[in-house]
Design an enzyme around this catalytic site. Structure first.
Site, PDB file in Angstrom:
ATOM      1  N   ASN A  10       6.002  -2.722   5.103  1.00 56.46           N
ATOM      2  CA  ASN A  10       5.887  -1.287   5.346  1.00 56.46           C
ATOM      3  C   ASN A  10       4.422  -0.903   5.146  1.00 56.46           C
ATOM      4  OD1 ASN A  10       5.986   1.484   5.344  1.00 56.46           O
ATOM      5  ND2 ASN A  10       7.226   1.678   3.480  1.00 56.46           N
ATOM      6  N   TRP A  11       3.727  -0.714   6.261  1.00 54.19           N
ATOM      7  CA  TRP A  11       2.274  -0.475   6.177  1.00 54.19           C
ATOM      8  C   TRP A  11       1.944   0.969   5.797  1.00 54.19           C
ATOM      9  CZ3 TRP A  11       0.299  -3.431  11.186  1.00 54.19           C
ATOM     10  CH2 TRP A  11       0.543  -4.796  11.017  1.00 54.19           C
ATOM     11  N   LYS A  12       2.933   1.826   5.753  1.00 49.68           N
ATOM     12  CA  LYS A  12       2.756   3.242   5.370  1.00 49.68           C
ATOM     13  C   LYS A  12       1.626   3.877   6.202  1.00 49.68           C
ATOM     14  CE  LYS A  12       4.770   2.187   0.930  1.00 49.68           C
ATOM     15  NZ  LYS A  12       4.886   2.480  -0.478  1.00 49.68           N
ATOM     16  N   HIS A  97      13.034   6.492   3.172  1.00 51.56           N
ATOM     17  CA  HIS A  97      12.108   5.955   2.164  1.00 51.56           C
ATOM     18  C   HIS A  97      11.860   7.029   1.110  1.00 51.56           C
ATOM     19  CE1 HIS A  97       8.447   4.513   0.285  1.00 51.56           C
ATOM     20  NE2 HIS A  97       8.781   3.316   0.720  1.00 51.56           N
ATOM     21  N   GLU A  99       9.292   8.029  -0.296  1.00 46.56           N
ATOM     22  CA  GLU A  99       8.151   8.922  -0.021  1.00 46.56           C
ATOM     23  C   GLU A  99       8.562  10.013   0.959  1.00 46.56           C
ATOM     24  OE1 GLU A  99       5.376   5.798   0.920  1.00 46.56           O
ATOM     25  OE2 GLU A  99       5.429   5.187  -1.191  1.00 46.56           O
ATOM     26  N   GLU A 167      14.964   0.488  -3.596  1.00 49.67           N
ATOM     27  CA  GLU A 167      13.579   0.645  -4.013  1.00 49.67           C
ATOM     28  C   GLU A 167      13.506   1.641  -5.165  1.00 49.67           C
ATOM     29  OE1 GLU A 167      10.674  -0.495  -0.699  1.00 49.67           O
ATOM     30  OE2 GLU A 167      11.239   1.563  -0.347  1.00 49.67           O
ATOM     31  N   GLY A 173       4.475   0.994  -5.573  1.00 48.99           N
ATOM     32  CA  GLY A 173       3.030   1.197  -5.619  1.00 48.99           C
ATOM     33  C   GLY A 173       2.479   1.340  -7.023  1.00 48.99           C
ATOM     34  N   SER A 213       6.624  -3.034  -5.540  1.00 46.45           N
ATOM     35  CA  SER A 213       5.636  -3.946  -6.134  1.00 46.45           C
ATOM     36  C   SER A 213       6.035  -5.419  -6.032  1.00 46.45           C
ATOM     37  CB  SER A 213       5.345  -3.553  -7.588  1.00 46.45           C
ATOM     38  OG  SER A 213       4.813  -2.238  -7.654  1.00 46.45           O
ATOM     39  N   GLY A 234       5.340  -3.091   0.480  1.00 45.97           N
ATOM     40  CA  GLY A 234       4.302  -2.099   0.775  1.00 45.97           C
ATOM     41  C   GLY A 234       2.924  -2.721   0.649  1.00 45.97           C
ATOM     42  N   GLY A 235       2.278  -2.450  -0.478  1.00 40.16           N
ATOM     43  CA  GLY A 235       0.884  -2.870  -0.694  1.00 40.16           C
ATOM     44  C   GLY A 235       0.589  -4.309  -0.300  1.00 40.16           C
TER      45      GLY A 235
HETATM   46  P1  PGA Z   1       5.011  -1.358  -2.740  1.00 39.66           P
HETATM   47  O1  PGA Z   1       5.847  -0.418  -1.742  1.00 39.66           O
HETATM   48  O2  PGA Z   1       5.339  -2.787  -2.375  1.00 39.66           O
HETATM   49  O3  PGA Z   1       3.584  -1.012  -2.484  1.00 39.66           O
HETATM   50  O4  PGA Z   1       5.458  -1.017  -4.124  1.00 39.66           O
HETATM   51  C1  PGA Z   1       7.149  -0.743  -1.345  1.00 39.66           C
HETATM   52  C2  PGA Z   1       7.680   0.331  -0.416  1.00 39.66           C
HETATM   53  O5  PGA Z   1       7.425   1.513  -0.658  1.00 39.66           O
HETATM   54  O6  PGA Z   1       8.375   0.023   0.582  1.00 39.66           O
END
Ligand code: PGA
Length: 251
Positions: A10-12, A97, A99, A167, A173, A213, A234-235
């Protein structure tokens, strides 16, 4: 038989079109030779989707979007529909998600409408659920996650084209990963809840990703848990070598 793991990056809200194309090339180069039986995809931002679809052509990776609207078209300034995502080359879409829920006010009801529309249009859905730090501290993780699963799937006839992603919001993050035992406990609860809705066989076949994470150093331990079927990354997905290492851990 263990389900086929699924890993998605997930590149956000990161990377321009050109940067997305470069990252896809790097990811394909990194995982190319060692590619195994697990399912792998990336989710770039909307404007990078079409270009990334081109870069992924004739690769085994799938293309996902990070969100979609619950109507096909109309006066919804700033929104993108499932139909448009399909036409841009997506096969999957991430919905609900945290967010989106936390920063953009998406309720369970909105998430449910999006899931319904995306499936109806022929996209595969990655539906995200997870509790906040306060909810975990308050001892209501199970209630929250169960509510999100039940509400998100309300009125959905079948789950063959659906993946769930657990999640925990406090792990996204933040560098704080749920322990594999903490994650397993919630994954098992999600599977049980899905079993109550769709029957044991459908629940057994459902893939449930862990997200929050995930890194090369913790991926293998998480994916080894009986109810964890890959990850939503994500990251670490923004680094081709790290993402490839996580994919290998899912093989
Ligand atoms: P993260 O994000 O790996 O940076 O914690 C995961 C996500 O939000 O899908």
């Amino acid at each position: 038989m263990k389900r086929r793991n699924i890993v998605a990056g997930n590149w956000k809200m990161n990377l321009t079109v050109a940067e997305s194309r470069d990252l896809v090339s790097a990811v394909l180069a990194e995982i190319g030779a060692g590619f195994c039986g697990c399912e792998v995809g990336v989710a770039p931002n909307f404007v990078a989707l079409a270009e990334t679809a081109g870069a992924l052509e004739s690769s085994p990776l799938f293309l996902a979007a990070q969100n979609c609207h619950f109507e096909n078209d109309g006066a919804y300034t700033g929104e993108v529909s499932a139909r448009m995502l399909l036409a841009a080359g997506c096969s999957h879409v991430i919905i609900g998600h945290s967010e989106r829920r936390q920063l953009f006010g998406e309720t369970d009801a909105v998430v449910n409408r999006k899931v319904s529309k995306a499936l109806q249009e022929g996209l595969k859905v990655i539906l995200c659920v997870g509790e906040t730090f306060d909810e975990r501290e308050g001892g209501i993780t199970g209630d929250v996650v169960t509510r999100q699963v039940r509400a998100g799937l309300g009125g959905i006839a079948g789950i063959a084209d659906l993946v769930l992603a657990y999640e925990p919001v406090w792990a996204i993050g933040t560098g704080k990963t749920a322990t594999s035992e903490q994650a397993q406990e919630v994954h098992a609860l999600i599977r049980k809840t899905v079993g109550e809705l769709y029957g044991a066989e459908a629940a057994e076949g459902l893939r449930i990703q862990y997200g929050g994470s995930v890194k090369p150093s913790n991926a293998a331990e998480l994916f080894a848990m009986p109810d964890i079927d890959g990850g939503l990354i994500g990251g670490a997905s923004l680094n081709a070598a790290d993402f490839a290492a996580i994919v290998r851990a899912a093989c």
